[in-house]
Design a protein around this motif. Structure first.
Motif, short mmCIF file in Angstrom:
data_model
loop_
_atom_site.label_atom_id
_atom_site.label_comp_id
_atom_site.label_asym_id
_atom_site.label_seq_id
_atom_site.Cartn_x
_atom_site.Cartn_y
_atom_site.Cartn_z
N GLU A 202 1.00 -1.65 0.33
CA GLU A 202 -0.27 0.55 -0.38
C GLU A 202 0.73 0.98 -0.02
N ALA A 203 0.83 2.18 -0.90
CA ALA A 203 1.25 3.29 -0.68
C ALA A 203 0.26 4.69 -1.01
N GLY A 204 0.23 5.89 -0.94
CA GLY A 204 0.01 7.21 -0.64
C GLY A 204 -0.91 7.70 -0.66
N MET B 15 3.02 1.19 -8.70
CA MET B 15 2.91 2.10 -7.46
C MET B 15 3.28 3.27 -7.09
N SER C 275 0.70 6.79 -6.46
CA SER C 275 0.54 7.08 -5.15
C SER C 275 0.47 8.55 -5.11
N ARG D 241 -4.16 6.61 -3.29
CA ARG D 241 -4.66 5.90 -2.26
C ARG D 241 -4.19 4.24 -2.74
N VAL D 242 -3.30 3.20 -3.94
CA VAL D 242 -3.23 2.22 -4.34
C VAL D 242 -2.65 1.12 -3.59
#
Length: 264
Positions: A8-10, A32, A36, A40-41
């Motif tokens: 998960e990132a962003g 990603m 991101s 939200r990726v």
């Protein structure tokens, strides 16, 4: 419910990325990193792939995969998202769209299809099962992955292909077998596209040997709202063969979906 592995990132609106057969969330690393910045990726490992736990062979189905994705999103407190799937990931996304349509504000089919397997494709799935049971995953993916690329790209992308073959070779034989059988028996989901209330993105490779161009063009007319992007000199792996173009298209699709959402 046991959670699937994910990256998960962003911040911002949730965008869920689902990898294809014998792939993992690593497929989306470059996507990603760029997406991101605005969104939200979440890139998810499907059951048995990458770092996600296996489920019993007798329970393996695309519906069960989509249920596990749902559980992971619930853990992350995600109530709605834009979901994009590559190949197998697209099959899972279509199952998700069928069962949880209110959670999707956009659906992306990245070299994927709503059509069920043809008789020829089903026979090829049986051959794949026999091959991997006899020779193992490493030899299977070593033969599989190069054929997913356009002939224009296999030489210049040989290092990238080798990287993904090495990652795919870690997939347990029983996961390869049960998932192949699940893809073979998946139902036709053209009705899901026809009934979709959200925009649908089709990313199509002109040289895709797995999904014929005319089939993709035919089904792109099914949703009320389709965005279609056709890639020259690209096979079944546009996220690698034409990554910059594909990232731009995906970002534009997400922006488009969010603008529609704002107007609701």
């Amino acid at each position: 419910m046991q959670q699937l592995s994910f990256n998960e990132a962003g911040d911002g609106y949730p965008v869920v990325l689902l990898h294809g057969f014998c792939e993992s969330k690593k497929l989306w690393d470059v996507f990603m990193a760029i997406l991101s910045v605005k969104f939200r990726v979440i890139a998810i490992d499907l059951p048995g792939f990458g770092e996600s736990p296996k489920i019993p062979q007798e329970k393996v189905s695309l519906e069960e995969f989509s249920l596990k994705v749902l559980g992971t999103l619930q853990t992350l407190k995600i109530k709605e998202c834009i979901m994009i799937g590559h190949s197998l990931g697209g099959y899972v996304a279509l199952s998700f769209a069928e069962n949880y349509p209110n959670m999707l504000q956009g659906l992306g089919l990245f070299h994927s299809t709503s059509f069920e397997d043809s008789a020829e494709k089903k026979a090829n799935r049986d051959k794949a099962v026999a091959f991997v049971e006899k020779y193992g995953t490493e030899k299977f993916v070593s033969n599989l992955f190069p054929n997913l690329f356009s002939l224009h790209n296999t030489k210049k992308l040989s290092k990238q292909i080798a990287y993904f073959v090495k990652d795919a070779a870690q997939t347990p034989i029983d996961v390869v077998v049960s998932t192949t059988k699940a893809m073979k028996t998946r139902p036709d989901r053209q009705s899901v596209l026809k009934q979709s209330d959200c925009p649908v993105l089709f990313i199509i490779g002109k040289d895709d040997a797995s999904i014929p161009l005319m089939q993709s063009l035919t089904e792109s007319s099914l949703p009320a709202e389709s965005l279609v992007f056709i890639l020259e000199n690209v096979g079944h792996m546009g996220m690698i063969e034409a990554s910059d173009k594909c990232i731009t298209v995906v970002e534009q699709f997400i922006d488009y979906c969010l603008k529609k959402l704002e107007k609701k």
